[in-house]
Design a protein around this motif. Structure first.
Motif, short mmCIF file in Angstrom:
data_model
loop_
_atom_site.label_atom_id
_atom_site.label_comp_id
_atom_site.label_asym_id
_atom_site.label_seq_id
_atom_site.Cartn_x
_atom_site.Cartn_y
_atom_site.Cartn_z
N UNK A 317 0.87 -0.99 0.07
CA UNK A 317 0.32 -0.38 0.12
C UNK A 317 1.06 1.10 -0.06
N UNK A 318 0.61 1.84 -1.09
CA UNK A 318 1.57 3.10 -1.20
C UNK A 318 0.25 4.58 -0.77
N UNK A 319 1.47 5.01 -0.17
CA UNK A 319 0.46 6.29 0.28
C UNK A 319 1.15 7.67 0.67
N UNK A 320 0.36 8.63 -0.16
CA UNK A 320 1.35 10.41 -0.22
C UNK A 320 0.62 11.09 0.25
N UNK A 321 0.95 12.16 0.61
CA UNK A 321 0.64 13.28 1.35
C UNK A 321 1.06 14.76 0.17
N UNK A 322 0.42 15.95 0.62
CA UNK A 322 0.09 16.79 -0.14
C UNK A 322 -0.81 17.94 0.85
N UNK A 323 -0.50 19.05 0.01
CA UNK A 323 -0.66 20.33 0.56
C UNK A 323 -0.53 21.57 -0.63
N UNK A 324 -1.48 22.71 0.25
CA UNK A 324 -1.77 23.71 -0.37
C UNK A 324 -0.59 24.60 -0.53
N UNK A 325 -0.58 25.36 1.17
CA UNK A 325 0.62 26.20 1.20
C UNK A 325 1.30 26.45 2.77
N UNK A 326 2.24 27.27 2.96
CA UNK A 326 2.56 27.48 4.54
C UNK A 326 3.56 27.84 4.34
N UNK A 327 4.28 26.77 5.73
CA UNK A 327 5.83 27.48 5.53
C UNK A 327 6.49 25.78 5.45
N UNK A 328 7.95 25.74 5.38
CA UNK A 328 8.70 24.45 5.38
C UNK A 328 10.19 25.33 5.77
N UNK A 329 10.61 24.12 6.41
CA UNK A 329 11.97 23.68 6.94
C UNK A 329 12.84 23.75 5.05
N UNK A 341 11.15 28.96 5.52
CA UNK A 341 10.93 29.46 3.76
C UNK A 341 8.66 29.32 3.99
N UNK A 342 8.56 30.68 3.41
CA UNK A 342 6.94 29.99 2.40
C UNK A 342 7.45 29.57 1.54
N UNK A 343 6.37 28.08 1.75
CA UNK A 343 5.37 27.77 0.38
C UNK A 343 4.58 28.92 -0.33
N UNK A 344 4.35 29.08 -1.22
CA UNK A 344 3.32 29.25 -1.96
C UNK A 344 2.37 28.29 -2.63
N UNK A 345 1.35 28.91 -2.19
CA UNK A 345 -0.46 28.31 -3.26
C UNK A 345 0.20 27.63 -3.71
N UNK A 346 -0.29 26.44 -3.90
CA UNK A 346 -0.37 25.74 -5.30
C UNK A 346 -1.03 26.39 -6.28
N UNK A 414 -3.79 21.11 3.23
CA UNK A 414 -4.25 21.85 3.51
C UNK A 414 -3.21 22.77 3.55
N UNK A 415 -3.29 23.27 4.91
CA UNK A 415 -2.02 24.34 5.58
C UNK A 415 -1.41 23.87 5.90
N UNK A 416 0.11 23.88 6.08
CA UNK A 416 1.37 23.10 6.04
C UNK A 416 2.78 23.81 6.97
N UNK A 417 2.92 23.53 8.20
CA UNK A 417 3.93 24.21 9.16
C UNK A 417 5.49 23.42 8.84
#
Length: 440
Positions: A317-329, A341-346, A414-417
């Motif tokens: 079973x393969x499980x992916x992850x995704x988000x729309x925008x937010x921040x990231x290291x 860093x800021x992740x621009x909205x998709x 959705x929104x990530x940090x």
């Protein structure tokens, strides 16, 4: 009135997304995924970046439920074998009993340290350590590294083991050590030298691997030391080839790395026994089936594809992850310190944009047997952020993806940090370089 074909298709795709999505607010909401896993032996859990709190948090929550409810017995991660071996010894209560998880993770010193030395991983490992304490030692859940970078560290571990258990085999190890010695524990210096002069350490490494295989023959899960030294020998052999190919600009180095990680999964499964079940933690680009992306056209394979081909879709079973925008290291360049860093909205058109417009909130989407619908069969961009990231060049971070062929389920955040590193990253004197697939 003439209908807009694209608008009709997008509306149908949105309807399909809504039919699959379930709200995701707590661990209890993961039940449809746990039920989808069923009796599968391998579950690969991805991440759309190496620096996002929500991906790490939800991956940990899924793992907890699968360990408790489905009997998963080991975790293999996109990390180095020697470092993760020390974590494994700690989570199973065998070494460093005076430490907590943060203390064990503080020893991670290979750039980028934030991938594993972070609060999110520490919290999960503390939970796993406490869970294991309730179990008999043979039933405790292990934690292992799948990656290929630890050439020098693995070679040192082999020398130590042979010196204690098979002194007559030391000459083979010393031959390999002497071959690498002029390069001052710098695999890139070694790799560049082989490009300029047609001499390398491949024969010495192969001889060493053969000798270790002869002397270390683990027969069951209790043969920890034998399995450890054997895996270190496999790492040295794969790493030597990986670095040598990488500096030539040959994308085959990606395949060397992912084939090694998939082979390590198989070795772990065989060592743990036929009743064992494994969780794999790695980036979406390693977890999601490469045949559903533009990686396949470039001749690239990955862990997800190899697991499906080797073990069949029923057991994987393969499980992916995704988000729309937010921040990231992430870092601005290889070896640079990490920063938020800021992740621009998709952007449009991407899977992330469509999921945001349709759902607008975290959700779990578990795919059924029929994946011919307008969303699951559409090829759209799917964001992938590595340890180096340039938000202003965001267009290069979307991998063309057929979602229904790449994964069996998706966690939409959705929104990530940003992740919470346990310590700040200093500039690396000699950073490791990693090959990435097209569009990454």
């Amino acid at each position: 009135m003439i209908e807009d074909p694209l608008g009709v298709l997008l509306q149908a795709a949105a309807d399909e997304i809504r039919s699959l999505a379930r709200p995701l607010a707590s661990s209890a909401d993961l039940t449809p995924l746990v039920e989808r896993v069923g009796d599968a032996r391998f579950v690969a859990l991805g991440e759309a970046s190496h620096g996002t709190h929500e991906y790490y948090r939800w991956r940990a929550e899924v793992s907890k439920r699968l360990i408790v409810e489905r009997g998963f017995t080991w975790i293999g991660v996109e990390g180095d074998w020697p470092d993760c071996w020390r974590i494994d010894r700690w989570v199973r209560g065998l070494d460093d009993r005076e430490l907590d998880a943060a203390g064990v993770l503080a020893r991670f010193d290979r750039w980028p340290t934030w991938m594993w030395a972070n609060r999110e991983v520490a919290d999960f490992l503390d939970w796993l350590h406490a869970h294991n304490e309730k179990l008999p030692e043979p039933e405790r859940v292990g934690f292992y590294g799948l990656d290929v970078y630890s050439l020098w560290e693995s070679l040192q571990e082999i020398l130590t083991w042979l010196g204690e258990h098979a002194v007559d085999s030391l000459p083979a190890a010393l031959e390999a050590w002497q071959c690498f010695l002029p390069f001052h524990e710098d695999p890139h210096r070694y790799a560049w030298s082989t490009r300029l002069v047609p001499e390398d350490c491949e024969d010495d490494v192969v001889d060493l691997l053969v000798e270790v295989r002869r002397r270390a023959r683990p027969t069951d899960r209790r043969d920890d030391e034998e399995f450890d030294v054997l895996q270190n020998a496999e790492v040295v052999a794969a790493a030597e080839r990986y670095y040598r190919i990488m500096v030539r600009g040959d994308r085959e180095s990606w395949n060397i790395r992912d084939i090694h990680m998939a082979d390590t999964v198989d070795r772990l499964a065989a060592h743990q026994g036929p009743a064992s079940k494994g969780l794999i933690w790695a980036h979406n680009t390693h977890v999601g089936d490469a045949r559903a992306t533009d990686m396949a056209a470039g001749g690239l394979v990955n862990i997800g594809e190899l697991l499906r081909r080797r073990h069949g879709a029923r057991d994987v079973v393969l499980v992916g992850f995704a988000g729309f925008g937010g921040t990231v290291i992430a870092a601005d360049a290889w070896g640079d310190p990490d920063r938020v860093m800021q992740v621009p909205v998709a952007r449009v058109p991407t899977h992330e944009r469509l999921l945001h417009q349709t759902l607008g909130a975290p959700a779990l989407l578990v795919f059924g047997a029929d994946r011919s619908g307008p969303w699951l069969s559409s090829r759209l961009g799917h964001r992938a952020i590595g340890v180096v990231y340039a938000p202003e060049r965001e267009h290069g971070n979307f991998v063309p993806t057929v979602m229904g062929r790449r994964y069996d389920a998706l966690l939409w955040c959705e929104r990530t940090t940003a992740l919470r590193p346990l310590h700040r990253e200093a500039r690396a004197a000699e950073p490791e370089f990693e090959t990435e697939p097209t569009g990454f």
